[in-house]
Write an enzyme that holds these catalytic residues in place. Structure first.
Site, mmCIF file in Angstrom:
data_model
loop_
_atom_site.group_PDB
_atom_site.id
_atom_site.type_symbol
_atom_site.label_atom_id
_atom_site.label_comp_id
_atom_site.label_asym_id
_atom_site.label_seq_id
_atom_site.Cartn_x
_atom_site.Cartn_y
_atom_site.Cartn_z
ATOM 1 C CG ASP A 75 11.055 64.814 -12.759
ATOM 2 O OD1 ASP A 75 10.404 65.213 -11.774
ATOM 3 O OD2 ASP A 75 11.190 63.606 -13.050
ATOM 4 C CB ALA A 76 10.969 69.061 -8.676
ATOM 5 C CD GLU B 121 4.470 74.073 -16.624
ATOM 6 O OE1 GLU B 121 3.653 73.611 -17.467
ATOM 7 O OE2 GLU B 121 4.196 74.193 -15.415
ATOM 8 C CE1 TYR C 15 -7.077 67.301 -1.485
ATOM 9 C CE2 TYR C 15 -6.508 67.386 0.836
ATOM 10 C CZ TYR C 15 -6.214 67.679 -0.471
ATOM 11 O OH TYR C 15 -5.038 68.324 -0.777
ATOM 12 C CE1 TYR D 71 -8.442 73.345 1.208
ATOM 13 C CE2 TYR D 71 -8.979 71.137 0.436
ATOM 14 C CZ TYR D 71 -9.383 72.422 0.760
ATOM 15 O OH TYR D 71 -10.704 72.787 0.641
#
Length: 407
Positions: A120-121, A85, A247, A237
């Site tokens: 930052d992952a 963030e 998608y 998803y």
């Protein structure tokens, strides 16, 4: 790292931006939205015998945030949450910054030792520092929830930055989309999206597929931080046939398929310790990531029009996720996936949404699609339109990130 507040950062914060791009976040609104999420979770009848340790990657937004709040309140987790963030400057901080401040307050109230890192992952240094923290402070990990939705990823081992593409595969796709003017007026627009090339498809898989998830699990294993029975889940998803071209049958779907094949490989890797890797197919939700995908905003509005208040919240779905993650035998489909989307993909619901999709016009939009709900939910992502907030009052924007050294 601590980010101390500046001396004069209190002001009235108003929405600024165009369409789905919002440039300001409201601190009080974001904090209030976390309180409302927490209110949806009932505390357990008995405290946990042992506090499980969880690592939540993507803890500041969406299902990662909901899973963190649910884990804290219902399951008494300790551990680490990672978000990426931006602090306040000329503009307010990002919404996830303020949501993390509020989530950390919940953890403190509950007596949970849960640390939040702003990093930052994807970076190797983030992994190394997080593993040091997990080893020194907790000694191991029981659960890893991977909930990352990023537009780009820089691979620290090659230095190459990969950019995801929201495109169909094979042929152009034309669909209708819901758009908002600056005054909040909604309109239907027909958009055509050109197909991705192979390089764009590959880049999307590198960003949104299972490579980084696998690196996290492997790094934990190499450091000896995986407890017996370790479980990890990556959130996915599928969505409706109405949106499949852009998608599930598009570049994002290729990335999700990679995520699911990664789960199989990781389960083989974890078998010796009784561990397991899963993907969880969650239902539709309003998120900053999904609003960027053509057709999805209209589809979600129509879905809400069909379901009304039966549309489950991210917290309700995260409660189900934790139930499956902690179960001896998770309820999975024939591909080994947790399915939290059965409510969405049931035949009656999809038939009703398809009828509305075919028949909707500018004149019938307000009748068939729950546009006010969608707009309020979207603005709520940035802390606006949240009940119980005085938006005319000045608010402190430069709030410090929760101190990771505090216990």
């Amino acid at each position: 790292m601590m980010y101390p507040p500046s001396v004069s950062s209190e002001r009235v914060v108003s929405p600024t931006g165009r369409g789905y791009l919002q440039l300001e976040s409201h601190p009080a609104g974001c904090i209030r939205s976390v309180a409302l999420m927490r209110a949806q979770v009932a505390a357990p009848e008995l405290p946990p015998v042992r506090r499980p340790t969880a690592l939540v990657i993507g803890s500041s937004a969406g299902y990662g945030l909901a899973s963190t709040i649910t884990g804290l309140v219902r399951y008494g987790i300790d551990g680490v949450g990672i978000g990426f963030e931006r602090p306040a400057g000329q503009r307010s901080a990002t919404a996830g910054w303020y949501r993390t401040v509020a989530t950390a307050a919940i953890a403190r109230e509950l007596g949970s030792d849960f640390v939040f890192r702003n990093a930052d992952a994807f970076a190797d240094v983030t992994k190394a520092e997080t593993l040091d923290l997990l080893g020194d402070r907790f000694g191991g990990v029981d659960y890893l929830i991977y909930s990352v939705a990023a537009p780009r990823r820089t691979d620290p081992r090659t230095g190459v930055t990969h950019h995801s593409a929201l495109k169909p595969l094979g042929a152009p796709h034309t669909t209708r989309n819901l758009e908002f003017a600056d005054d909040g007026t909604a309109s239907l627009r027909e958009v055509t999206v050109e197909p991705a090339n192979e390089a764009e498809k590959a880049a999307t898989v590198r960003v949104m597929g299972g490579e980084d998830w696998s690196r996290w699990v492997t790094a934990l294993a190499e450091r000896g931080l995986l407890r017996d029975g370790f479980r990890t889940v990556a959130l996915s998803y599928i969505g409706s046939p109405l949106t499949s071209a852009i998608y599930r049958a598009g570049t994002i779907g290729a990335a999700k398929a990679d995520l699911e094949s990664t789960a199989v490989a990781l389960t083989e890797q974890l078998a010796g310790r009784g561990g397991r890797a899963l993907t969880s197919v969650n239902g539709a939700v309003i998120s900053q990531a999904l609003t960027a995908i053509p057709g999805i905003p209209l589809y979600v509005c129509l879905l809400r029009g069909v379901l009304g208040d039966r549309f489950p919240s991210p917290v309700e779905q995260s409660l189900q996720l934790w139930e499956q993650l902690t179960a001896d035998r998770p309820d999975v489909d024939e591909h080994g996936r947790i399915r939290l989307d059965r409510w969405e993909l049931s035949a009656p619901v999809q038939a009703a949404v398809a009828d509305r999709w075919r028949s909707i016009t500018p004149e019938t939009m307000t009748e068939l699609a729950d546009i006010p709900w969608f707009r309020a939910q979207f603005r709520g992502l940035y802390g606006f339109d949240v009940p119980g907030v005085d938006y005319a009052a000045p608010v402190e924007t430069d709030l410090p990130w929760p101190d990771p050294s505090a216990r």
